[in-house]
Design a protein around this motif. Structure first.
Motif, PDB file in Angstrom:
ATOM      1  N   UNK A  12       0.833  -1.200   0.000  1.00  0.00           N
ATOM      2  CA  UNK A  12       0.000   0.000   0.000  1.00  0.00           C
ATOM      3  C   UNK A  12       0.871   1.254   0.000  1.00  0.00           C
ATOM      4  N   UNK A  13       1.917   1.272   0.815  1.00  0.00           N
ATOM      5  CA  UNK A  13       2.804   2.442   0.863  1.00  0.00           C
ATOM      6  C   UNK A  13       3.493   2.670  -0.477  1.00  0.00           C
ATOM      7  N   UNK A  14       3.941   1.594  -1.113  1.00  0.00           N
ATOM      8  CA  UNK A  14       4.594   1.735  -2.421  1.00  0.00           C
ATOM      9  C   UNK A  14       3.614   2.274  -3.453  1.00  0.00           C
ATOM     10  N   UNK A  15       2.386   1.751  -3.463  1.00  0.00           N
ATOM     11  CA  UNK A  15       1.389   2.225  -4.425  1.00  0.00           C
ATOM     12  C   UNK A  15       1.021   3.684  -4.181  1.00  0.00           C
ATOM     13  N   UNK A  16       0.894   4.058  -2.916  1.00  0.00           N
ATOM     14  CA  UNK A  16       0.575   5.454  -2.603  1.00  0.00           C
ATOM     15  C   UNK A  16       1.705   6.366  -3.051  1.00  0.00           C
ATOM     16  N   UNK A  17       2.951   5.955  -2.820  1.00  0.00           N
ATOM     17  CA  UNK A  17       4.089   6.783  -3.235  1.00  0.00           C
ATOM     18  C   UNK A  17       4.128   6.928  -4.753  1.00  0.00           C
ATOM     19  N   UNK A  18       3.887   5.824  -5.481  1.00  0.00           N
ATOM     20  CA  UNK A  18       3.884   5.898  -6.942  1.00  0.00           C
ATOM     21  C   UNK A  18       2.756   6.803  -7.435  1.00  0.00           C
TER      22      UNK A  18
END
Length: 547
Positions: A12-18
């Protein structure tokens, strides 16, 4: 250890950052575009990215298709085809290459996206600059990041496979060491049983024979009986020790005789038995061939084990040993008769295999394993009131055992005919890497063969019909074409927009259009020159903002 919640939070954190990075690029493009619709040019792309980014984990092809729709929608912009959505398209195309191992389905997705872009340009009847954008920038944003993602995935797979092979080799080394340890224990157990057990049996036989001597006192006979009992206890303790050391080998893991040198020959063994009072009769038939050291050791162990059992279970009985050398194999036969009545035996003769296997089960079982590993056969069973042991051995041991004997202590077969699992896996990884390289080379070549000629032609058309502003200012109406030919480019721009072509013009004139700059990805002002009988009668400017 796998922790689903931790990994889910990380995803989730990676997707939010992207999404945040792509949203920032979209917002910058919206601000740079000036007067634009907030709903169509900002909120809709942000909503599409919010769906496409997490969707790229399970359906990366669908995510690429959604973002490509934004790029196709951007072709409807009358000011410029370029927009920030191409950055998002490149990012998700890279994820498509990194997250999908196969090449066919992603290539199909990319081809469909390019077809949609071309169809959108045809439906919208876009100008040459837009077509140049469709035929160059969008294919590059789709193909090149996808190839980069596949390369990234390939490197990760190679690293992961390298670590897996390293762990496999480490585990295999531990397994080899364990097998070597077990093989060494088994060899020690076999040597203790065969050598020390045989000697103790002969000592017990000699003590039993001394008990019958008429010159001994009753005290001496009691001491000899106690000695023989102590020897019997020692033999039993030896069997228990052998049972601890010797573990049953798994199928295919038998290490064979171990390759240890045999100092004594069969003749020496039989001579020692005769010297100890064992009635042995033996004969050898046939020419003595050149035997493998492993086969000689196996033949020695067959005779030794049979003599030990005969002395133990049928003391005083005649033992007949026959060795027959044939063309390619040697037959060894040891037959003991029933013990004479009233002898110093501690039990009846070895009249059935149950009796033999009760006290010598481990010896006969190990002997059968030895003979089988050497490529021979062993038969044991009752014979005319006594017991017979027959072994048939080849003159040469199998090549597999010879290789193992030449490399003692390895604990594994040096079988060079079979490829190791690691080599097969390495070959598989290399084939996959070669296939990725072929795809990485072929996909741009095929795309270039289709798009590059059209893109080059469009670029040539856009750059050849350029009239600089300084030369445009030098043109004067009323002058002939010949007088101002040096100021004009070689070709006129052949793709003016419809409204420019249909704009009012002086009567009985022929108008030509020229671009004011060489920008291939943006609209520039158009210059219109109207001629009547090769005389310049009018010149005007069609500004890019008016189109």
């Amino acid at each position: 250890m796998w922790h689903p919640r931790i990994h889910l939070a990380r995803y989730v954190l990676v997707d939010v950052a992207l999404w945040a990075v792509l949203a920032a690029a979209t917002g910058y493009g919206f601000r740079d575009a000036g007067a634009a619709s907030p709903v169509v040019d900002l909120l809709l792309p942000l909503a599409v990215l919010a769906v496409a980014v997490p969707l790229s984990r399970s359906w990366p092809g669908a995510a690429v298709f959604l973002v490509n729709g934004l790029c196709a929608l951007g072709l409807a912009d009358s000011a410029t085809p370029a927009n920030a959505h191409v950055v998002s398209l490149a990012a998700l195309s890279c994820l498509l290459g990194a997250r999908v191992a196969a090449a066919r389905a992603p290539l199909l997705v990319l081809a469909v996206c390019l077809a949609v872009d071309v169809a959108a340009g045809a439906v919208l009847r876009v100008q040459a600059v837009w077509w140049f954008y469709v035929l160059t920038v969008l294919p590059a944003a789709l193909l090149l990041p996808w190839l980069a993602g596949r390369h990234w995935r390939g490197r990760r797979e190679l690293v992961r496979e390298g670590w897996r092979l390293a762990r496999s080799l480490e585990e295999r080394q531990h397994l080899v060491a364990e097998r070597a340890r077990l093989a060494e224990r088994a060899d020690i157990a076999a040597d203790m049983h065969d050598s020390l057990g045989h000697v103790l049996s002969l000592v017990a036989l000699r003590a039993g024979a001394l008990e019958l001597s008429p010159d001994l006192t009753n005290r001496d006979r009691a001491d000899l009986a106690e000695l023989r009992g102590t020897i019997a206890d020692a033999v039993e303790q030896l069997r228990e020790t052998v049972a601890i050391l010797h573990e049953p080998p798994e199928p295919g893991t038998e290490t064979g005789p171990g390759g240890l040198p045999v100092k004594d020959s069969v003749e020496d063994l039989l001579g020692q038995a005769v010297a100890s009072g064992v009635p042995v009769r033996w004969e050898r038939r046939g020419a003595v061939p050149a035997l493998s050291p492993l086969v000689e050791r196996g033949m020695y162990r067959v005779v030794q084990e049979a003599l030990t059992n005969a002395v133990k279970h049928a003391p005083g009985g005649v033992v007949r040993v026959g060795i027959t050398h044939e063309a390619d194999r040697t037959r060894v036969s040891v037959v003991n008769a029933a013990p004479p009545a009233g002898g110093p035996a501690d039990g009846p003769g070895q009249t059935d295999e149950v009796r033999a296997s009760g006290a010598g089960r481990r010896g006969l079982t190990g002997l059968r394993e030895r003979v089988t590993v050497l490529g021979g056969s062993l038969w044991t069973g009752p014979h005319q009131g006594g017991f017979r042991v027959t072994a048939v051995l080849p003159h040469q041991a199998p090549a597999r055992l010879v290789t193992r004997a030449a490399t003692p202590g390895t604990g594994r077969d040096m079988d060079l005919g079979a490829a190791p699992e690691s080599a097969e896996r390495l070959a598989e990884v290399r084939r996959a890497a070669r296939l990725r390289s072929v795809v990485a080379f072929a996909a741009p070549v095929v795309a270039a063969a289709f798009f590059v000629p059209a893109a080059v032609y469009l670029a040539w058309q856009l750059t050849m019909g350029v009239l600089s502003p300084s030369r445009f200012d030098q043109l004067e109406t009323g002058r002939s074409r010949a007088e101002i030919a040096r100021l004009l480019p070689a070709r006129a721009f052949p793709y003016p927009p419809d409204h420019a072509s249909s704009a009012p013009r002086p009567p009985a004139t022929n108008c030509e259009f020229y671009r004011s700059g060489r920008d291939l990805l943006d609209q520039v002002d158009l210059y219109r020159l109207c001629w009547s009988d090769d005389i310049l009668v009018a010149k005007d400017t069609i500004e890019a903002s008016q189109r």
